[in-house]
Design a protein around this motif. Sequence first.
Motif, PDB file in Angstrom:
ATOM      1  N   LEU A 168       0.811  -1.210   0.000  1.00 20.81           N
ATOM      2  CA  LEU A 168       0.000   0.000   0.000  1.00 20.81           C
ATOM      3  C   LEU A 168       0.843   1.258   0.000  1.00 20.81           C
ATOM      4  O   LEU A 168       0.392   2.317  -0.445  1.00 20.81           O
ATOM      5  CB  LEU A 168      -0.928   0.004   1.220  1.00 20.81           C
ATOM      6  N   ALA A 169       2.050   1.173   0.494  1.00 23.55           N
ATOM      7  CA  ALA A 169       2.910   2.353   0.526  1.00 23.55           C
ATOM      8  C   ALA A 169       3.314   2.791  -0.875  1.00 23.55           C
ATOM      9  O   ALA A 169       3.678   3.950  -1.086  1.00 23.55           O
ATOM     10  CB  ALA A 169       4.154   2.069   1.363  1.00 23.55           C
ATOM     11  N   GLY A 170       3.251   1.860  -1.829  1.00 27.69           N
ATOM     12  CA  GLY A 170       3.714   2.206  -3.166  1.00 27.69           C
ATOM     13  C   GLY A 170       2.616   2.548  -4.152  1.00 27.69           C
ATOM     14  O   GLY A 170       2.908   2.919  -5.278  1.00 27.69           O
ATOM     15  N   ILE A 171       1.335   2.417  -3.761  1.00 28.36           N
ATOM     16  CA  ILE A 171       0.263   2.716  -4.707  1.00 28.36           C
ATOM     17  C   ILE A 171      -0.113   4.189  -4.602  1.00 28.36           C
ATOM     18  O   ILE A 171       0.111   4.822  -3.567  1.00 28.36           O
ATOM     19  CB  ILE A 171      -0.974   1.827  -4.452  1.00 28.36           C
ATOM     20  N   PRO A 172      -0.698   4.766  -5.661  1.00 33.63           N
ATOM     21  CA  PRO A 172      -0.978   6.214  -5.688  1.00 33.63           C
ATOM     22  C   PRO A 172      -2.264   6.587  -4.960  1.00 33.63           C
ATOM     23  O   PRO A 172      -3.107   7.301  -5.494  1.00 33.63           O
ATOM     24  CB  PRO A 172      -1.083   6.507  -7.186  1.00 33.63           C
ATOM     25  N   TYR A 173      -2.443   6.078  -3.737  1.00 36.87           N
ATOM     26  CA  TYR A 173      -3.630   6.401  -2.956  1.00 36.87           C
ATOM     27  C   TYR A 173      -3.218   6.665  -1.513  1.00 36.87           C
ATOM     28  O   TYR A 173      -2.213   6.147  -1.018  1.00 36.87           O
ATOM     29  CB  TYR A 173      -4.647   5.240  -2.947  1.00 36.87           C
ATOM     30  N   TYR A 174      -4.049   7.449  -0.808  1.00 37.75           N
ATOM     31  CA  TYR A 174      -4.013   7.514   0.652  1.00 37.75           C
ATOM     32  C   TYR A 174      -5.162   6.650   1.151  1.00 37.75           C
ATOM     33  O   TYR A 174      -6.308   6.804   0.709  1.00 37.75           O
ATOM     34  CB  TYR A 174      -4.215   8.951   1.142  1.00 37.75           C
ATOM     35  N   LEU A 175      -4.884   5.748   2.063  1.00 34.15           N
ATOM     36  CA  LEU A 175      -5.882   4.809   2.568  1.00 34.15           C
ATOM     37  C   LEU A 175      -5.963   4.897   4.084  1.00 34.15           C
ATOM     38  O   LEU A 175      -4.939   5.003   4.760  1.00 34.15           O
ATOM     39  CB  LEU A 175      -5.534   3.377   2.159  1.00 34.15           C
ATOM     40  N   TRP A 176      -7.180   4.865   4.617  1.00 27.35           N
ATOM     41  CA  TRP A 176      -7.343   4.746   6.063  1.00 27.35           C
ATOM     42  C   TRP A 176      -8.729   4.195   6.373  1.00 27.35           C
ATOM     43  O   TRP A 176      -9.634   4.246   5.549  1.00 27.35           O
ATOM     44  CB  TRP A 176      -7.101   6.075   6.763  1.00 27.35           C
ATOM     45  N   SER A 177      -8.869   3.598   7.549  1.00 21.81           N
ATOM     46  CA  SER A 177     -10.127   3.016   8.011  1.00 21.81           C
ATOM     47  C   SER A 177     -10.484   3.642   9.348  1.00 21.81           C
ATOM     48  O   SER A 177      -9.622   3.808  10.220  1.00 21.81           O
ATOM     49  CB  SER A 177     -10.019   1.492   8.170  1.00 21.81           C
ATOM     50  N   VAL A 178     -11.770   4.003   9.489  1.00 22.15           N
ATOM     51  CA  VAL A 178     -12.236   4.695  10.686  1.00 22.15           C
ATOM     52  C   VAL A 178     -13.214   3.812  11.433  1.00 22.15           C
ATOM     53  O   VAL A 178     -14.172   3.285  10.842  1.00 22.15           O
ATOM     54  CB  VAL A 178     -12.910   6.034  10.310  1.00 22.15           C
ATOM     55  N   ASP A 179     -12.992   3.621  12.744  1.00 23.61           N
ATOM     56  CA  ASP A 179     -13.927   2.915  13.618  1.00 23.61           C
ATOM     57  C   ASP A 179     -15.101   3.848  13.903  1.00 23.61           C
ATOM     58  O   ASP A 179     -14.933   4.911  14.507  1.00 23.61           O
ATOM     59  CB  ASP A 179     -13.233   2.516  14.918  1.00 23.61           C
ATOM     60  N   VAL A 180     -16.295   3.441  13.442  1.00 23.50           N
ATOM     61  CA  VAL A 180     -17.457   4.311  13.579  1.00 23.50           C
ATOM     62  C   VAL A 180     -17.826   4.500  15.042  1.00 23.50           C
ATOM     63  O   VAL A 180     -18.216   5.596  15.461  1.00 23.50           O
ATOM     64  CB  VAL A 180     -18.645   3.738  12.771  1.00 23.50           C
ATOM     65  N   GLY A 181     -17.689   3.455  15.863  1.00 23.73           N
ATOM     66  CA  GLY A 181     -18.088   3.553  17.270  1.00 23.73           C
ATOM     67  C   GLY A 181     -17.258   4.551  18.055  1.00 23.73           C
ATOM     68  O   GLY A 181     -17.792   5.341  18.845  1.00 23.73           O
ATOM     69  N   THR A 182     -15.933   4.534  17.833  1.00 23.91           N
ATOM     70  CA  THR A 182     -15.047   5.420  18.601  1.00 23.91           C
ATOM     71  C   THR A 182     -14.668   6.683  17.830  1.00 23.91           C
ATOM     72  O   THR A 182     -14.031   7.584  18.391  1.00 23.91           O
ATOM     73  CB  THR A 182     -13.772   4.669  18.988  1.00 23.91           C
ATOM     74  N   ASN A 183     -15.041   6.706  16.535  1.00 25.49           N
ATOM     75  CA  ASN A 183     -14.731   7.861  15.680  1.00 25.49           C
ATOM     76  C   ASN A 183     -13.222   8.110  15.612  1.00 25.49           C
ATOM     77  O   ASN A 183     -12.764   9.252  15.590  1.00 25.49           O
ATOM     78  CB  ASN A 183     -15.457   9.116  16.181  1.00 25.49           C
ATOM     79  N   VAL A 226     -17.077  -0.045  10.432  1.00 21.34           N
ATOM     80  CA  VAL A 226     -15.860   0.606   9.954  1.00 21.34           C
ATOM     81  C   VAL A 226     -16.170   1.259   8.611  1.00 21.34           C
ATOM     82  O   VAL A 226     -16.939   0.714   7.810  1.00 21.34           O
ATOM     83  CB  VAL A 226     -14.709  -0.406   9.794  1.00 21.34           C
ATOM     84  N   VAL A 227     -15.567   2.409   8.395  1.00 22.44           N
ATOM     85  CA  VAL A 227     -15.656   3.062   7.089  1.00 22.44           C
ATOM     86  C   VAL A 227     -14.250   3.104   6.506  1.00 22.44           C
ATOM     87  O   VAL A 227     -13.337   3.679   7.109  1.00 22.44           O
ATOM     88  CB  VAL A 227     -16.234   4.483   7.190  1.00 22.44           C
ATOM     89  N   HIS A 228     -14.077   2.440   5.355  1.00 20.74           N
ATOM     90  CA  HIS A 228     -12.791   2.454   4.665  1.00 20.74           C
ATOM     91  C   HIS A 228     -12.754   3.662   3.728  1.00 20.74           C
ATOM     92  O   HIS A 228     -13.704   3.903   2.971  1.00 20.74           O
ATOM     93  CB  HIS A 228     -12.589   1.169   3.872  1.00 20.74           C
ATOM     94  N   CYS A 229     -11.667   4.393   3.759  1.00 20.98           N
ATOM     95  CA  CYS A 229     -11.544   5.640   3.003  1.00 20.98           C
ATOM     96  C   CYS A 229     -10.384   5.547   2.015  1.00 20.98           C
ATOM     97  O   CYS A 229      -9.299   5.066   2.376  1.00 20.98           O
ATOM     98  CB  CYS A 229     -11.313   6.823   3.946  1.00 20.98           C
ATOM     99  N   VAL A 230     -10.612   6.000   0.796  1.00 21.75           N
ATOM    100  CA  VAL A 230      -9.592   6.018  -0.246  1.00 21.75           C
ATOM    101  C   VAL A 230      -9.531   7.436  -0.808  1.00 21.75           C
ATOM    102  O   VAL A 230     -10.552   8.013  -1.176  1.00 21.75           O
ATOM    103  CB  VAL A 230      -9.913   5.023  -1.376  1.00 21.75           C
ATOM    104  N   LEU A 231      -8.317   7.965  -0.873  1.00 27.47           N
ATOM    105  CA  LEU A 231      -8.107   9.309  -1.410  1.00 27.47           C
ATOM    106  C   LEU A 231      -7.082   9.213  -2.539  1.00 27.47           C
ATOM    107  O   LEU A 231      -5.982   8.700  -2.326  1.00 27.47           O
ATOM    108  CB  LEU A 231      -7.603  10.244  -0.307  1.00 27.47           C
ATOM    109  N   GLU A 232      -7.444   9.669  -3.736  1.00 24.16           N
ATOM    110  CA  GLU A 232      -6.522   9.623  -4.870  1.00 24.16           C
ATOM    111  C   GLU A 232      -6.538  10.960  -5.599  1.00 24.16           C
ATOM    112  O   GLU A 232      -7.564  11.626  -5.693  1.00 24.16           O
ATOM    113  CB  GLU A 232      -6.901   8.514  -5.841  1.00 24.16           C
ATOM    114  N   GLU A 233      -5.373  11.334  -6.105  1.00 23.75           N
ATOM    115  CA  GLU A 233      -5.313  12.555  -6.897  1.00 23.75           C
ATOM    116  C   GLU A 233      -6.057  12.336  -8.212  1.00 23.75           C
ATOM    117  O   GLU A 233      -5.958  11.281  -8.836  1.00 23.75           O
ATOM    118  CB  GLU A 233      -3.863  12.939  -7.178  1.00 23.75           C
TER     119      GLU A 233
END
Length: 754
Positions: free
Chosen positions: A207-222, A302-309
């Motif tokens: 994942l460090a080498g792909i052109p995206y920012y990735l993160w997952s958020v725990d909905v319960g604890t925000n 959980v909400v998985h988030c993907v950010l790409e240019e």
Amino acid sequence: MAVKRPELGEYSGTRAAVNGRHVRAVSEQLARDYNYLFRLAEDDTRLLQKHHALLVTATAGFAEKFYDYLFDNPDIADVLYAYERAGGDVGMYARSELQHLVNAICPTGLRERVAQLLEAGRQHQERCIRPAWLIGAYELFIDYLHHRLPALIPLHAERMALESLLVRILLHDLGLTLEGYWSNASDELRRELAHESGCHARTEELLAGIPYYLWSVDVGTNTIRYASFPLRMLYAQDMDCPFPCLSDTHAEDGARLLSAWQDAVNGMACQIEARMTLADAAEHWYRVALYPDNDSLGRPAVVHCVLEEFDRQIAERRHLQQLATTDALTGLPNRALWNDHLNLALAASRRVPGSQFVVISLDINQFKMYNDTLGRDVGDILLKDISERLSSIVRESDSLSRLGGDQFGIMLQPVHHINEATERVIAKILDCFDLPFTYRDKQLWVSLTLGIACFPGDGDSEETLLHNAESAMQRAKRNGLPYQYFDPANDVSAVQQLRYSGQIKSAIDNNEFTLHYQPLVELQTASVVGAEALLRWEHPLEGMVMPQRIIPVAEQLGMITSITDWVLVTALRQCRSWQQEGLAIPVSINVSARSFQNPRLLDKITWALREAGVEGDCLEIEITEATLMQDIERATEVLERLNDAGVTIAIDDFGTGYSSLSYLKALPIDTLKIDQSFIQDIAFDRQDIAIVRTIIDLGHNLGFKVVAEGVENVRAWNLLTSLGCDVAQGFHISQPVAGTRFSALLAHGGRLPL
């Protein structure tokens, strides 16, 4: 740390959802997006249907080029042979890929192809077919059609329209296929993210080498449960926020980002595009995709988030939009964008009572001649120069578009004093084209024909307004005038054209046409000295149909010659009948511009005189100034031969055209007929009196008889008598009547009781 851009030729599409219902929703949204961007108008569908059989025949030769493309490329061939070694049928696969391309020329099934194209893209990703190869195949097909179309469709304007349409459709199919490719790639990425157990280090490295920012958020604890290495490096101090990039988001997009986050927390997968400033001071576009992952109770845990240019994709999208809405040659809006501008103007005008705007259809009279004689390259240069000259005239609030071929559209908005504003713009346009264009050592003189329709009087929809403007422009061309306003009494609607097109031929065969005759009376003696034959259609359902509704349709359908032949013979036979009753009354017949240009007109008149058994002095031919001036050399020859046959010539609607006095002096003309627009208010308008006096004096000085049309009251009769006018016709004397009724009017020894 800047986000790595995707490689050239890749296209990041919509991410696949976590359940089947979302997949369908995304597919439907893609269908709406692409169908809006590449929507087909009815004209496009008809054009594709018209040439579909030719296109299918043409594509037969493309198969060989396509197979050579697949197997001559070593990388593509390796993938295909690997597929065969795995048990696949390479021939069947190649044929299915060819069929995807060929299906694009089918005029139906655009919506049904969406799911097929998305699935094809997913299969390409699974079989390691690279996006660049797919783009190359479409480019090969577009290039093949570009070289084949000239041989199939000789008509330049129609061919260019079809070629533009095919490019749009193929871009539509290419885009959807790439969407399917990247959707499947994203699904694989998500599966990799979900498979953390036992391979966390390897996943982190991947994942460090792909052109995206990735993160997952725990909905319960925000709180953020997982963040990829690039994101942690960028926001080392701000990882306590579920959206670390919110503070770097453009103010206008921040609210939409928060709204999308709320939708994801509620269990709805979504994505938005937002402007952000992340790794450097420059602002870029990013796509934010949010995928909720439900727990065993079906609630988002959980909400998985993907950010790409997304800069390059935004640029490509804008380029595609520009291709779909902009004329490639002139850079002006095309017909599709013109229709959008018209609809926006209509919507805005309906909200404000009393609002008005003007639609102008503009055609270049000499374009076909220059394009055919000097070549298409010169024609293209001329069109660009014309568009630049027109652009210098219209205001920023107005809309100028190239509607196709040598036709342009202008919309004037807003307009407060509609007649004054329109006349002012028309004068500027016509004056602007008084100067020639220059190509090398040649001067290219260009004249225009304009048709004008006004909202709301001439229509309340974009189709009606444009059609009425085009109808007025065609009428101006027929009359040889630089411009005409739409007139419902003279311009035939599309519905009427369609309704009458199949009936005019049968009307001749079924004797539904008839002639009425309006007396021409000598002003000094009230004696009838002639009769003008006027066409009527006794329609079995609609009753009496006037010639304004018949002639334009007949000219467009190529039936005017048959009608003219019938009118000539019928009117001259009536003249013969009057002679047998002891009445020497010649008949006048209007000849349209199209009929006058017929090279067999003289033969037809000679035949009609012989068929009716009368001499040439029984017939007077009426032509307009505009018709006369279209081709003065040929007009001179025709008039001289008619004069030799004893036929007299009258210039109809005199005073509204642009004839030269030198030509009037040289031509064998017998009569000037003053247009009725100068007669209607002559008893009250000093300017009309001056114009009529001038025409009468001019006609007499040149040795012509002068006839006044449209005499509707005794004041006009008396004034014309005092001015020395020779002959008059109009409702004050008599309405047009049937031949037998005309004979009854002459029961007083050839004098009418006025």
